[in-house]
Design a protein around this motif. Structure first.
Motif, PDB file in Angstrom:
ATOM      1  N   PRO A 158      -6.725   7.189  -4.558  1.00  0.00           N
ATOM      2  CA  PRO A 158      -7.835   6.406  -4.005  1.00  0.00           C
ATOM      3  C   PRO A 158      -7.975   6.670  -2.507  1.00  0.00           C
ATOM      4  N   PHE A 159      -9.074   7.286  -2.153  1.00  0.00           N
ATOM      5  CA  PHE A 159      -9.266   7.604  -0.739  1.00  0.00           C
ATOM      6  C   PHE A 159     -10.706   7.380  -0.340  1.00  0.00           C
ATOM      7  N   PRO A 160     -10.927   6.767   0.796  1.00  0.00           N
ATOM      8  CA  PRO A 160      -9.928   6.140   1.657  1.00  0.00           C
ATOM      9  C   PRO A 160      -9.412   4.848   1.042  1.00  0.00           C
ATOM     10  N   PRO A 161      -8.151   4.527   1.254  1.00  0.00           N
ATOM     11  CA  PRO A 161      -7.612   3.298   0.670  1.00  0.00           C
ATOM     12  C   PRO A 161      -8.263   2.059   1.269  1.00  0.00           C
ATOM     13  N   ILE A 162      -8.351   1.011   0.460  1.00  0.00           N
ATOM     14  CA  ILE A 162      -8.879  -0.258   0.965  1.00  0.00           C
ATOM     15  C   ILE A 162      -7.685  -1.134   1.297  1.00  0.00           C
ATOM     16  N   ARG A 163      -7.371  -1.246   2.543  1.00  0.00           N
ATOM     17  CA  ARG A 163      -6.206  -2.007   2.971  1.00  0.00           C
ATOM     18  C   ARG A 163      -6.545  -2.780   4.238  1.00  0.00           C
ATOM     19  N   GLY A 164      -6.649  -4.080   4.115  1.00  0.00           N
ATOM     20  CA  GLY A 164      -6.946  -4.906   5.274  1.00  0.00           C
ATOM     21  C   GLY A 164      -5.680  -5.398   5.952  1.00  0.00           C
ATOM     22  N   LEU A 165      -5.879  -6.201   6.966  1.00  0.00           N
ATOM     23  CA  LEU A 165      -4.755  -6.749   7.740  1.00  0.00           C
ATOM     24  C   LEU A 165      -4.748  -8.259   7.624  1.00  0.00           C
ATOM     25  N   GLU A 166      -3.560  -8.810   7.630  1.00  0.00           N
ATOM     26  CA  GLU A 166      -3.467 -10.263   7.776  1.00  0.00           C
ATOM     27  C   GLU A 166      -3.924 -10.602   9.196  1.00  0.00           C
TER      28      GLU A 166
ATOM     29  N   ALA B 262     -11.719  -5.666   4.548  1.00  0.00           N
ATOM     30  CA  ALA B 262     -10.872  -5.316   3.407  1.00  0.00           C
ATOM     31  C   ALA B 262      -9.811  -6.378   3.132  1.00  0.00           C
ATOM     32  N   PRO B 263      -9.462  -6.521   1.859  1.00  0.00           N
ATOM     33  CA  PRO B 263      -8.374  -7.447   1.509  1.00  0.00           C
ATOM     34  C   PRO B 263      -7.026  -6.793   1.810  1.00  0.00           C
ATOM     35  N   VAL B 264      -5.958  -7.577   1.767  1.00  0.00           N
ATOM     36  CA  VAL B 264      -4.624  -6.995   1.881  1.00  0.00           C
ATOM     37  C   VAL B 264      -4.265  -6.374   0.533  1.00  0.00           C
ATOM     38  N   ALA B 265      -3.067  -5.810   0.465  1.00  0.00           N
ATOM     39  CA  ALA B 265      -2.733  -4.961  -0.685  1.00  0.00           C
ATOM     40  C   ALA B 265      -2.799  -5.685  -2.029  1.00  0.00           C
ATOM     41  N   ASN B 266      -2.653  -7.027  -2.056  1.00  0.00           N
ATOM     42  CA  ASN B 266      -2.702  -7.711  -3.354  1.00  0.00           C
ATOM     43  C   ASN B 266      -4.138  -7.924  -3.851  1.00  0.00           C
ATOM     44  N   MET B 267      -5.113  -7.487  -3.065  1.00  0.00           N
ATOM     45  CA  MET B 267      -6.527  -7.488  -3.449  1.00  0.00           C
ATOM     46  C   MET B 267      -7.077  -8.880  -3.763  1.00  0.00           C
ATOM     47  N   GLN B 268      -6.468  -9.885  -3.192  1.00  0.00           N
ATOM     48  CA  GLN B 268      -6.958 -11.246  -3.421  1.00  0.00           C
ATOM     49  C   GLN B 268      -8.192 -11.520  -2.556  1.00  0.00           C
ATOM     50  N   VAL B 269      -9.170 -12.181  -3.156  1.00  0.00           N
ATOM     51  CA  VAL B 269     -10.359 -12.588  -2.409  1.00  0.00           C
ATOM     52  C   VAL B 269      -9.931 -13.463  -1.227  1.00  0.00           C
ATOM     53  N   ALA B 270     -10.522 -13.253  -0.095  1.00  0.00           N
ATOM     54  CA  ALA B 270     -10.296 -14.033   1.128  1.00  0.00           C
ATOM     55  C   ALA B 270      -9.018 -13.645   1.857  1.00  0.00           C
ATOM     56  N   SER B 271      -8.267 -12.678   1.328  1.00  0.00           N
ATOM     57  CA  SER B 271      -7.091 -12.230   2.084  1.00  0.00           C
ATOM     58  C   SER B 271      -7.537 -11.206   3.118  1.00  0.00           C
ATOM     59  N   GLY B 272      -6.756 -11.085   4.176  1.00  0.00           N
ATOM     60  CA  GLY B 272      -7.099 -10.126   5.234  1.00  0.00           C
ATOM     61  C   GLY B 272      -8.478 -10.397   5.797  1.00  0.00           C
ATOM     62  N   ASP B 273      -9.305  -9.370   5.818  1.00  0.00           N
ATOM     63  CA  ASP B 273     -10.671  -9.503   6.335  1.00  0.00           C
ATOM     64  C   ASP B 273     -11.701  -9.580   5.216  1.00  0.00           C
ATOM     65  N   THR B 321     -19.603 -23.336   7.001  1.00  0.00           N
ATOM     66  CA  THR B 321     -18.877 -22.533   7.989  1.00  0.00           C
ATOM     67  C   THR B 321     -18.421 -21.218   7.384  1.00  0.00           C
ATOM     68  N   PHE B 322     -18.427 -20.192   8.168  1.00  0.00           N
ATOM     69  CA  PHE B 322     -17.914 -18.917   7.688  1.00  0.00           C
ATOM     70  C   PHE B 322     -16.706 -18.485   8.499  1.00  0.00           C
ATOM     71  N   LYS B 323     -16.406 -19.242   9.554  1.00  0.00           N
ATOM     72  CA  LYS B 323     -15.302 -18.830  10.423  1.00  0.00           C
ATOM     73  C   LYS B 323     -13.954 -19.306   9.906  1.00  0.00           C
ATOM     74  N   SER B 324     -13.936 -20.480   9.303  1.00  0.00           N
ATOM     75  CA  SER B 324     -12.667 -20.989   8.820  1.00  0.00           C
ATOM     76  C   SER B 324     -12.440 -20.542   7.386  1.00  0.00           C
ATOM     77  N   THR B 325     -11.404 -19.745   7.192  1.00  0.00           N
ATOM     78  CA  THR B 325     -11.115 -19.288   5.833  1.00  0.00           C
ATOM     79  C   THR B 325     -10.473 -20.408   5.011  1.00  0.00           C
ATOM     80  N   ASP B 326     -10.035 -21.494   5.667  1.00  0.00           N
ATOM     81  CA  ASP B 326      -9.405 -22.596   4.953  1.00  0.00           C
ATOM     82  C   ASP B 326     -10.432 -23.590   4.407  1.00  0.00           C
ATOM     83  N   SER B 327     -11.644 -23.558   4.952  1.00  0.00           N
ATOM     84  CA  SER B 327     -12.637 -24.554   4.571  1.00  0.00           C
ATOM     85  C   SER B 327     -13.114 -24.342   3.136  1.00  0.00           C
TER      86      SER B 327
END
Lengths: 174, 352
Positions: A158-166, B262-273, B321-327
């Motif tokens: 999968p490229f480019p990977p979809i990887r976001g940041l916390e 993009a989500p973080v590696a677990n691909m959960q909605v609302a994770s990361g960005d 609101t769209f800024k607070s991911t907790d709301s």
């Protein structure tokens, strides 16, 4: 003074033309390659095509492995230039000796036979172009090969990977 | 003595005219002469089979008769690099040119440019990299440059100092302070194949069978490979809510959004960005609400509400609101139960 002005303009024009001529002289003439001659490029392309032929997926020819090798021969592979020049000549010599024609003119089956001979008679060159073909096929496209990421698509990478940041998840500082 | 002065003057004149003379030679002929340097062939071919093929090279790359010395010096430097045989792996557009090219984009695409300029994607380097709230929570890192400052030619250490969470931070190249960190070329590839395009007509601007969905220039500039990945090659993720696969809009344009939002590696909605729609907005494309260049959304509510609203409320006055991911009211994943905490009432029959 008019004479000086004429001389001045003449010199300027000469400089412009000279600049163009210098730059034109820097071109590599009829070869579309950076290092290879046109004939050498075709031969290397054909060798790459035999090493990783296309099947239901594109092969080294479609991945433009030859472009990778040619480009890198102007960069870190400069030390292999002699090996390529001699190796390509050896391939064509073996081809003429065995089938009476240049390597690129042979059908695929005969090309494979020639390469099988080269693998024994010029083992070092064969290993070299084998490794470089693999690199050009599987490597990062930025280095000149793997055009349109064909090998990555074949592998399902999968490229480019979809990887976001916390974000905003770290404890406050200070 | 007079002869020496004359020869000196002529030599100086020759040197001064050398660079613009050579540039003039190359720029006449629609760029064809540039391909005498092998490394230019690919970009030349791409341009002359691109939707912008009617636009001359000089529109973006500068015109030979300019008095700007840096332009001629750059060309001389390139010629010298070529003559030395020090060929680049890829012909690339320097960062300073990426910034400069905003102007020619603007000269034809005025409406789009104005919309982009008014929206969040025109955020400057200062806004992105000197954000105290962000930097105290997350250390500036090279990965930031994947989306912000994708064309910057070095690492984060050469852009922001100090690379820490304590600051105070400053931009190392101060001239970037007011430059956009996500210029047009981040999402639009100029040198790519495609038929010449005409301006989108009225039918193409409104929903319907003639609506224009994508333009061929849409692509993501991948900093890692220094290449554009065209929209059709960008992956659309399978997003999850817990273990449930979330219903996704088939709109391919979202693939571009997901590269950065993009989500973080677990691909959960609302994770990361990630801001994938969930709840009442599940399955809706990002572009159904966000304007293409300005990302504005407020007016988009009216295109579905109140006619598609279940409760008849004026949604534009709701706390979304769209800024607070907790709301629970976050517009991206608000659910009926987010407001109706004691249970969702049955839908009322409409009286016509």
């Amino acid at each position: 003074m008019p004479n000086s002005r004429r001389q001045f303009l003449g010199a300027g024009l000469s400089a412009a033309v000279a600049g163009s001529a210098i730059s034109c002289g820097a071109s590599n003439g009829a070869s579309p390659w950076r290092f290879f001659t046109a004939e050498e490029g075709r031969t290397v392309d054909a060798i790459c095509d035999r090493i990783i032929p296309a099947d239901r997926d594109p092969g080294a020819k479609e991945a433009r492995a030859v472009n990778y090798i040619d480009l890198q021969l102007t960069r870190p592979f400069k030390r292999y230039r002699k090996a390529y020049r001699e190796g390509i000549a050896a391939v064509d010599a073996a081809s003429r000796k065995k089938f009476g024609g240049r390597f690129v003119e042979l059908p695929a089956g005969q090309q494979t036979e020639v390469l099988a001979d080269i693998e024994k008679s010029s083992a070092a060159f064969f290993e070299l172009i084998l490794a470089h073909t693999r690199q050009g096929f599987y490597g990062d496209p930025r280095h000149g090969g793997n055009r349109n990421r064909v090998s990555w698509k074949m592998l399902g990478v999968p490229f480019p990977p979809i990887r976001g940041l916390e974000r905003y998840d770290q404890p406050k500082v200070g | 003595m007079k002869k020496i002065l004359l020869i000196s003057a002529l030599l100086i004149a020759a040197l001064v005219l050398l660079a613009p003379g050579a540039t003039f030679y190359y720029e006449t002929g629609g760029g064809r002469r540039c391909t005498s340097c092998h490394e230019m062939q690919e970009v030349y071919d791409q341009w002359h089979s691109s939707p912008h093929r009617g636009v001359g090279c000089e529109k973006c790359h500068g015109w030979a008769l300019t008095l700007e010395m840096s332009f001629h010096l750059n060309n001389a430097e390139r010629a010298w690099t070529h003559l030395r045989g020090d060929l680049p792996e890829r012909v690339r557009f320097p960062h300073r040119y990426v910034q400069a090219i905003q102007e020619p984009c603007q000269s034809c695409h005025r409406q789009e440019f104005a919309s982009w300029q008014a929206g969040p994607h025109s955020a400057t380097y200062t806004r992105i990299f000197l954000d105290k709230k962000h930097n105290t929570g997350n250390m500036p890192m090279d990965d930031c440059l994947r989306c912000h400052g994708a064309f910057f030619e070095s690492g984060i250490g050469d852009l922001v100092s100090p690379v820490s969470r304590t600051g105070p931070w400053r931009l190392v190249p101060a001239e970037l302070a007011n430059m956009p960190s996500m210029p047009c070329l981040t999402c639009h590839q100029m040198h790519r194949q495609g038929p010449p395009l005409r301006k989108t007509d009225v039918a193409g601007r409104v929903p319907g069978p003639s609506q224009e969905i994508t333009r061929p220039s849409l692509a993501f500039f991948d900093r890692r490979t220094q290449q554009y990945i065209p929209l059709q090659d960008l992956p659309l993720p399978v997003m999850l809510e817990g273990t449930r696969a979330v219903k996704m809009s088939p709109d391919r344009r979202q693939a571009l959004c997901y590269q950065c939002h993009a989500p973080v590696a677990n691909m959960q909605v609302a994770s990361g960005d990630d801001r994938t729609g969930l709840g009442v907005h599940e399955g809706i494309s990002c572009l159904a609400c966000h304007a293409q260049h300005g990302e504005q959304t407020r007016a988009s509510c009216a295109s579905c509400h109140p006619k598609m609203s279940n409760c008849g409320l004026d949604v534009e006055k709701m706390d979304t609101t769209f800024k607070s991911t907790d709301s629970q009211h976050n517009i991206h994943w608000v659910k009926c139960a987010g407001c109706h905490t004691k249970g969702v009432p049955k839908k009322k029959e409409r009286i016509s």
